[in-house]
Design a protein around this motif. Sequence first.
Motif, PDB file in Angstrom:
ATOM      1  N   PHE A  12       0.737  -1.136   0.047  1.00  0.00           N
ATOM      2  CA  PHE A  12       0.093  -0.093   0.183  1.00  0.00           C
ATOM      3  C   PHE A  12       1.005   1.224  -0.096  1.00  0.00           C
ATOM      4  N   SER A  13       0.872   2.036  -0.964  1.00  0.00           N
ATOM      5  CA  SER A  13       1.962   2.987  -1.243  1.00  0.00           C
ATOM      6  C   SER A  13       1.490   4.129  -2.078  1.00  0.00           C
ATOM      7  N   PRO A  14       0.446   4.915  -1.466  1.00  0.00           N
ATOM      8  CA  PRO A  14       0.064   6.465  -2.174  1.00  0.00           C
ATOM      9  C   PRO A  14       0.953   7.180  -3.011  1.00  0.00           C
ATOM     10  N   THR A  15       2.108   7.296  -2.294  1.00  0.00           N
ATOM     11  CA  THR A  15       3.272   8.133  -2.759  1.00  0.00           C
ATOM     12  C   THR A  15       4.430   7.593  -3.195  1.00  0.00           C
ATOM     13  N   ARG A 215      -4.960  11.479   4.652  1.00  0.00           N
ATOM     14  CA  ARG A 215      -4.053  12.640   4.713  1.00  0.00           C
ATOM     15  C   ARG A 215      -2.538  12.201   4.159  1.00  0.00           C
ATOM     16  N   CYS A 216      -2.777  11.460   3.155  1.00  0.00           N
ATOM     17  CA  CYS A 216      -1.409  10.931   2.273  1.00  0.00           C
ATOM     18  C   CYS A 216      -0.869  11.970   1.479  1.00  0.00           C
ATOM     19  N   LEU A 217      -1.905  12.878   1.083  1.00  0.00           N
ATOM     20  CA  LEU A 217      -1.707  13.778   0.065  1.00  0.00           C
ATOM     21  C   LEU A 217      -1.134  13.629  -1.214  1.00  0.00           C
ATOM     22  N   ALA A 218      -1.513  12.427  -1.654  1.00  0.00           N
ATOM     23  CA  ALA A 218      -1.090  12.033  -2.770  1.00  0.00           C
ATOM     24  C   ALA A 218      -2.102  12.867  -3.976  1.00  0.00           C
ATOM     25  N   CYS A 219      -3.132  13.208  -3.697  1.00  0.00           N
ATOM     26  CA  CYS A 219      -3.730  13.810  -4.790  1.00  0.00           C
ATOM     27  C   CYS A 219      -3.006  15.452  -4.917  1.00  0.00           C
TER      28      CYS A 219
END
Length: 256
Positions: A12-15, A215-219
Motif C-alpha cells: 500500500f503505497s500512495p506516494t 491525509r496521504c496527500l497523493a492527490c
Amino acid sequence: MNQHAKVTALFFSPTGGTRAYVEEIAGAMSDHVETWDLTRPEVRRQSRSFGPDEVVVLGVPVYYGRVPEVEGLLDGLTGSDTPAMLAAVYGNRAIDDALAELADLCAARGFRPVAAGEFIAPHTFSAKVGAGRPDEADREAARALGKQAADKLDKPDWTQPQLPGKRPYREFQVAPFYPEGDSRCVQCGACVRTCPVEAISSQDPRQTNSERCLRCLACVRACPTGSRAVRSMAYDATVDKLEHALVQPRQPQLYL
C-alpha cells in the motif's frame, strides 16, 4: 529458499516510497516477482490465497505510528502458513507499533512473518523530511533483507523475528486538516484516480470526504494545476515542527 518458490510483492503505497522498498526486497529473493498494488481500491476488493510454498513481501507506510486505517486493506488476502517479509516505511520519525500491528494482522490471515524491516521515505507532510530517501544505501539494506530472509527460509526450523512495538497499540490519530481543491480545479480527475481510499468524488473533485481521507496527500502531488492543497494554519505549524525536529537522518533497521 527454494528458487522455484513464487514471490509476490504486496504494498500500500500512495506516494511510492513503500513500493520502492518492497520491490527491492522481493527482487533480491527472486527474478520472477508478481506485484499486487493494494493502493488501488479495485485490487483490495479482489481475493487472493497463498500457499505454504509461496512467499509474500508486504509493505505499508506508517501513519501516526500505526498501520494505515484503510477499509479492507488486507481483507482479500489469505495465507496458509505462508512466509511473509514485512516492511514498515516511515517519514524519519518512528514506526512505533506499526510492525507489531502488521505482524498481528498477517498472522490473523494465515501468514507467518519470517523477517521485517523499517525504512525511511519522505514524510507525507514535508518533502524536506526524509528527502532523497530511499537512497542507494537504503536500497542495499532492503536487498540485504531479502537475501537474508531467503537464506533463513532454507532452514526448516526457522523462527519468527522479535519485532518492536507495544500491545495494545498506540491510539490512532487523525490530523485536523486535509486537502481540498480551489478555483483552479479543471475537473481533470487526476485526484480522483489517485486517491487510494475514494475520498474524492468525480462529480465535485474540489471537495474531500474528511472522514475517509488518509491525509496521504497523493492527490496534492497528482494535481496538475496546483488546485489541491492543505490550507490550514494547523498544517503549516505541523510542517514547521517536523522540519525542525526531524533533522537527523535515521537508518533502516532489519529484523530476522
